[in-house]
Design a protein around this motif. Sequence first.
Motif, PDB file in Angstrom:
ATOM      1  N   THR A 143       0.847  -1.202   0.000  1.00 58.88           N
ATOM      2  CA  THR A 143       0.000   0.000   0.000  1.00 58.88           C
ATOM      3  C   THR A 143       0.879   1.248   0.000  1.00 58.88           C
ATOM      4  N   LYS A 144       1.900   1.236   0.848  1.00 62.04           N
ATOM      5  CA  LYS A 144       2.799   2.403   0.936  1.00 62.04           C
ATOM      6  C   LYS A 144       3.541   2.633  -0.390  1.00 62.04           C
ATOM      7  N   LEU A 145       3.897   1.539  -1.084  1.00 60.33           N
ATOM      8  CA  LEU A 145       4.624   1.692  -2.358  1.00 60.33           C
ATOM      9  C   LEU A 145       3.721   2.247  -3.460  1.00 60.33           C
ATOM     10  N   ASN A 146       2.393   2.002  -3.311  1.00 59.07           N
ATOM     11  CA  ASN A 146       1.406   2.622  -4.218  1.00 59.07           C
ATOM     12  C   ASN A 146       1.743   2.359  -5.695  1.00 59.07           C
ATOM     13  N   LEU A 147       1.956   1.096  -6.028  1.00 57.63           N
ATOM     14  CA  LEU A 147       2.362   0.740  -7.397  1.00 57.63           C
ATOM     15  C   LEU A 147       1.145   0.512  -8.278  1.00 57.63           C
ATOM     16  N   LYS A 148       1.299   0.772  -9.577  1.00 57.42           N
ATOM     17  CA  LYS A 148       0.228   0.572 -10.562  1.00 57.42           C
ATOM     18  C   LYS A 148       0.527  -0.709 -11.346  1.00 57.42           C
ATOM     19  N   PRO A 149      -0.480  -1.285 -11.996  1.00 55.27           N
ATOM     20  CA  PRO A 149      -0.206  -2.436 -12.858  1.00 55.27           C
ATOM     21  C   PRO A 149       0.882  -2.074 -13.869  1.00 55.27           C
ATOM     22  N   GLY A 150       1.832  -2.984 -14.022  1.00 54.78           N
ATOM     23  CA  GLY A 150       2.931  -2.751 -14.965  1.00 54.78           C
ATOM     24  C   GLY A 150       4.161  -2.138 -14.314  1.00 54.78           C
ATOM     25  N   ASP A 151       4.001  -1.567 -13.092  1.00 61.11           N
ATOM     26  CA  ASP A 151       5.170  -1.024 -12.382  1.00 61.11           C
ATOM     27  C   ASP A 151       6.102  -2.158 -11.984  1.00 61.11           C
ATOM     28  N   LYS A 152       7.363  -1.790 -11.743  1.00 61.92           N
ATOM     29  CA  LYS A 152       8.370  -2.804 -11.395  1.00 61.92           C
ATOM     30  C   LYS A 152       8.756  -2.696  -9.912  1.00 61.92           C
ATOM     31  N   LEU A 153       8.688  -3.840  -9.242  1.00 62.10           N
ATOM     32  CA  LEU A 153       9.021  -3.913  -7.810  1.00 62.10           C
ATOM     33  C   LEU A 153      10.147  -4.915  -7.617  1.00 62.10           C
ATOM     34  N   LEU A 154      11.139  -4.551  -6.806  1.00 59.93           N
ATOM     35  CA  LEU A 154      12.160  -5.518  -6.411  1.00 59.93           C
ATOM     36  C   LEU A 154      11.885  -5.935  -4.967  1.00 59.93           C
ATOM     37  N   ILE A 155      11.770  -7.236  -4.736  1.00 61.41           N
ATOM     38  CA  ILE A 155      11.591  -7.737  -3.363  1.00 61.41           C
ATOM     39  C   ILE A 155      12.876  -8.434  -2.953  1.00 61.41           C
ATOM     40  N   TYR A 156      13.528  -7.880  -1.938  1.00 57.60           N
ATOM     41  CA  TYR A 156      14.732  -8.511  -1.397  1.00 57.60           C
ATOM     42  C   TYR A 156      14.309  -9.484  -0.293  1.00 57.60           C
ATOM     43  N   GLY A 157      14.711 -10.766  -0.432  1.00 57.42           N
ATOM     44  CA  GLY A 157      14.315 -11.767   0.567  1.00 57.42           C
ATOM     45  C   GLY A 157      12.873 -12.195   0.367  1.00 57.42           C
ATOM     46  N   ALA A 158      12.569 -12.661  -0.858  1.00 58.69           N
ATOM     47  CA  ALA A 158      11.168 -12.991  -1.195  1.00 58.69           C
ATOM     48  C   ALA A 158      10.780 -14.406  -0.793  1.00 58.69           C
ATOM     49  N   SER A 159      11.586 -15.062   0.041  1.00 58.72           N
ATOM     50  CA  SER A 159      11.334 -16.480   0.336  1.00 58.72           C
ATOM     51  C   SER A 159      10.726 -16.731   1.714  1.00 58.72           C
ATOM     52  N   GLY A 160      10.599 -15.710   2.545  1.00 57.35           N
ATOM     53  CA  GLY A 160      10.035 -15.905   3.886  1.00 57.35           C
ATOM     54  C   GLY A 160       8.518 -15.756   3.872  1.00 57.35           C
ATOM     55  N   ALA A 161       7.937 -15.676   5.071  1.00 54.91           N
ATOM     56  CA  ALA A 161       6.479 -15.548   5.176  1.00 54.91           C
ATOM     57  C   ALA A 161       6.000 -14.247   4.523  1.00 54.91           C
ATOM     58  N   ILE A 162       6.667 -13.145   4.849  1.00 55.10           N
ATOM     59  CA  ILE A 162       6.251 -11.853   4.296  1.00 55.10           C
ATOM     60  C   ILE A 162       6.613 -11.773   2.813  1.00 55.10           C
ATOM     61  N   GLY A 163       7.807 -12.239   2.474  1.00 59.57           N
ATOM     62  CA  GLY A 163       8.265 -12.141   1.082  1.00 59.57           C
ATOM     63  C   GLY A 163       7.379 -12.921   0.123  1.00 59.57           C
ATOM     64  N   THR A 164       7.034 -14.171   0.462  1.00 55.22           N
ATOM     65  CA  THR A 164       6.204 -14.975  -0.453  1.00 55.22           C
ATOM     66  C   THR A 164       4.804 -14.368  -0.575  1.00 55.22           C
ATOM     67  N   ALA A 165       4.301 -13.804   0.521  1.00 53.76           N
ATOM     68  CA  ALA A 165       2.976 -13.165   0.457  1.00 53.76           C
ATOM     69  C   ALA A 165       3.045 -11.889  -0.374  1.00 53.76           C
ATOM     70  N   ALA A 166       4.095 -11.083  -0.148  1.00 56.01           N
ATOM     71  CA  ALA A 166       4.225  -9.812  -0.890  1.00 56.01           C
ATOM     72  C   ALA A 166       4.336 -10.079  -2.383  1.00 56.01           C
ATOM     73  N   LEU A 167       5.114 -11.084  -2.733  1.00 55.32           N
ATOM     74  CA  LEU A 167       5.297 -11.417  -4.144  1.00 55.32           C
ATOM     75  C   LEU A 167       3.957 -11.773  -4.787  1.00 55.32           C
ATOM     76  N   GLN A 168       3.183 -12.621  -4.131  1.00 57.55           N
ATOM     77  CA  GLN A 168       1.913 -13.047  -4.713  1.00 57.55           C
ATOM     78  C   GLN A 168       0.899 -11.898  -4.771  1.00 57.55           C
ATOM     79  N   LEU A 169       0.852 -11.079  -3.713  1.00 58.78           N
ATOM     80  CA  LEU A 169      -0.124  -9.979  -3.707  1.00 58.78           C
ATOM     81  C   LEU A 169       0.259  -8.899  -4.727  1.00 58.78           C
TER      82      LEU A 169
END
Length: 321
Positions: A143-169
């Motif tokens: 929500t804070k990042l406020n990204l639009k469809p097509g925007d690019k996000l880098l997730i550092y550490g995408a393998s934990g509980a928060i990371g896997t959820a953030a990636l999917q959402l």
Amino acid sequence: MRAAVLTGYGSPDVVEVRQVPKPVPKEREVLVAVHATVVGRSDCGRRDPHPRLFGRLMYGPLQPGRTTLGMEFAGEVEAIGNGVTAFKPGDRVFGMVRYREVGAHADYVCVSEDGYIATIPEGLPFEQAVVCEGAFYAQPCLTKLNLKPGDKLLIYGASGAIGTAALQLARAAGVRVTAVVDTRHLELVKSLGAERAIDYTKEDFTRIGEKFDGLLDAVGKTTFLRCRRLLKPGAMFVGTDMGPYGQTLLLTMWRALTGRGRVTVPLPKRDPGFVRFLKARMEAGELRAVIDRRYPLEAVADAHRYVDTRQKTGIVVIDVR
Ligand SMILES: NC(=O)c1ccc[n+]([C@@H]2O[C@H](COP(=O)([O-])OP(=O)(O)OC[C@H]3O[C@@H](n4cnc5c(N)ncnc54)[C@H](OP(=O)(O)O)[C@@H]3O)[C@@H](O)[C@H]2O)c1
């Protein structure tokens, strides 16, 4: 009934499974027979807070104020209190207990019907419905990042509980995700929808020559200073933890004091509708639980030991029944 009880602060040895009275639902409460729950970093942080003084001020100076942990649950409604209209005995439900409520590492838990609770999507096994905790912390970051469809996000550490959820959402919102993980997680993050997976053991992700509309440090292990060249002008760096030597926290405080800066650790806002939002994502096939290990309730202390390694992939499930 059985409940995992904290006998004090400290190592996983302070967690003991004991017989305690079965709760009785009060007005507008639902009694849930717990089938699956999770041991997460929140539970380990409450059991053995760091920094210790700050943790004890929050959770209780001498003894933990809440002795049964467990933030999330999936189970079956066994009984309802007066005035409950949204649920009935036999409903399969999932959700989260509130901050001060008794936790779900137990045979039964009482949850307010207007709290974080919804019915489980048709046919989904209980252990696949414990998706809340990681998403609860991931969503405010997105929500804070406020990204639009097509925007690019880098997730550092995408393998934990928060990371896997953030990636999917993020993927569900049409955001293009680059995930930075260890070699053993490359295939996982691609299967969750990452457009690109970078192995942090083999490549310096800060030098890939791309720019992003936002960056999420999902494990609190990198810093804004290290990542700033990856960010487009005005793009935010959000974290889920203080960062090495508290750098992310300090820059968050600077932003709060001055209104300037691009770093923040967003906190979740109270929104019980969030569980229905997750249900819709699961029904659309956009969100699934990434389960690393499963333990019976009797072995809950071993689950704490494993989560303490900070090496888990996704979540660690406790099978209560
Ligand atoms: N979950 C919560 O309840 C909660 C709430 C608020 C804040 N937080 C904070 O948010 C952070 C993440 O929580 P979480 O529950 O998602 O953690 P987690 O599930 O315990 O994260 C473990 C994952 O992080 C990866 N990892 C460890 N070191 C890494 C590094 N240097 N670079 C990249 N990946 C690394 C691990 O894989 P590899 O070691 O193989 O890379 C593992 O897959 C924690 O700092 C936690 O304190 C958590």
